[in-house]
Design a protein around this motif. Structure first.
Motif, short mmCIF file in Angstrom:
data_model
loop_
_atom_site.label_atom_id
_atom_site.label_comp_id
_atom_site.label_asym_id
_atom_site.label_seq_id
_atom_site.Cartn_x
_atom_site.Cartn_y
_atom_site.Cartn_z
N GLU A 23 0.82 -1.21 0.00
CA GLU A 23 0.00 0.00 0.00
C GLU A 23 0.86 1.27 0.00
O GLU A 23 0.33 2.37 -0.10
N SER A 39 8.34 4.58 6.95
CA SER A 39 7.10 4.00 7.45
C SER A 39 7.21 3.38 8.84
O SER A 39 6.20 2.97 9.41
N THR A 43 1.87 5.02 9.62
CA THR A 43 0.96 4.32 8.71
C THR A 43 1.36 4.54 7.26
O THR A 43 1.97 5.56 6.92
N ASP A 44 1.01 3.58 6.41
CA ASP A 44 1.27 3.75 4.98
C ASP A 44 0.53 4.97 4.45
O ASP A 44 1.04 5.68 3.58
N VAL A 45 -0.67 5.22 4.95
CA VAL A 45 -1.45 6.38 4.50
C VAL A 45 -0.69 7.67 4.79
O VAL A 45 -0.59 8.56 3.93
N ASN A 48 2.39 7.96 2.48
CA ASN A 48 2.00 8.30 1.11
C ASN A 48 1.65 9.78 0.97
O ASN A 48 1.97 10.40 -0.05
N LYS A 49 1.01 10.35 1.97
CA LYS A 49 0.68 11.77 1.91
C LYS A 49 1.93 12.62 1.80
O LYS A 49 1.97 13.62 1.06
#
Length: 214
Positions: A23, A39, A43-45, A48-49
């Motif tokens: 992800e 990471s 979180t991966d979220v 990514n942001k």
């Protein structure tokens, strides 16, 4: 979990998601290495942001170095432990340029010699970027391995070695992703979602949880 049960366990996960992917968002081995390094305990979220803004500006070791520590920190300051991660990533970029021609090395030893890169990160890069049959044991995989009876162990390394030994070869390439996604969305830490679990028939966790009342 017996060999026949393990076969059914992974055949079921494969049928539901034949080509699982990380992800974390990346397009090159270096972007993947940087994203995985960032990471840790995040979180991966969230990663990514940050990398959606960082990578269009700097997605090579030299470009990261050119940002400088303060410039890099501005892009990743929303990620936990960003100060230490910025230092590790800058030093990693310097080593990649000085010792590896700016390329991500393809051996565990060389990867683990990079600042901020431990065994788990090295395993992710080897598996995802280079297709090696490795097993990166994070908190999700550690939990799933123990809770289900798939690969009990007291340490991440013990679980990793058990998984490498017990997972049938045809499933090894994608096993890391299947187990992470299963732990993240179904076999969750506080309360596993057993009522939604496709591999519950082979799982040794008891008692199985029930769906919340409507």
């Amino acid at each position: 979990m017996k060999p026949a049960e393990i076969e059914s366990f992974f055949a079921t996960l494969q049928a539901a998601n034949p080509h699982p992917e990380t992800e974390l968002e990346y397009t090159t081995p270096f972007e993947l290495l940087a994203a995985v390094l960032l990471s840790a305990q995040a979180t991966d979220v969230g990663v990514n942001k940050a990398t959606r803004k960082l990578f269009p500006v700097a997605n090579t070791p030299q470009a990261i170095l050119d940002l400088g520590i303060e410039g890099l920190s501005d892009y990743i300051k929303t990620i936990g432990l960003y100060k230490s991660k910025a230092k590790h990533l800058m030093e990693t970029c310097r080593i990649l340029l000085e010792q590896h021609g700016g390329e991500v090395p393809r051996t565990r030893e060389a990867l683990e010699a990079l600042p901020g890169v431990g065994r788990k990160t090295a395993n992710v890069v080897l598996n995802v970027a280079f297709g090696e049959l490795t097993m990166a044991v994070d908190t999700h995989i550690f939990r799933v391995g123990n809770r289900t009876g798939l690969a009990p162990g007291k340490t991440p390394l013990a679980v990793e070695l058990q998984l490498l030994k017990r997972i049938p070869a045809p499933y090894m390439l994608h096993a890391h992703h299947w187990l992470i996604l299963h732990g993240r969305y179904i076999c969750q830490a506080r309360k596993p979602r057993c009522w939604e679990c496709s591999v519950a028939p082979w799982c040794k966790f008891k008692p199985k949880t029930k769906a919340p009342a409507a």
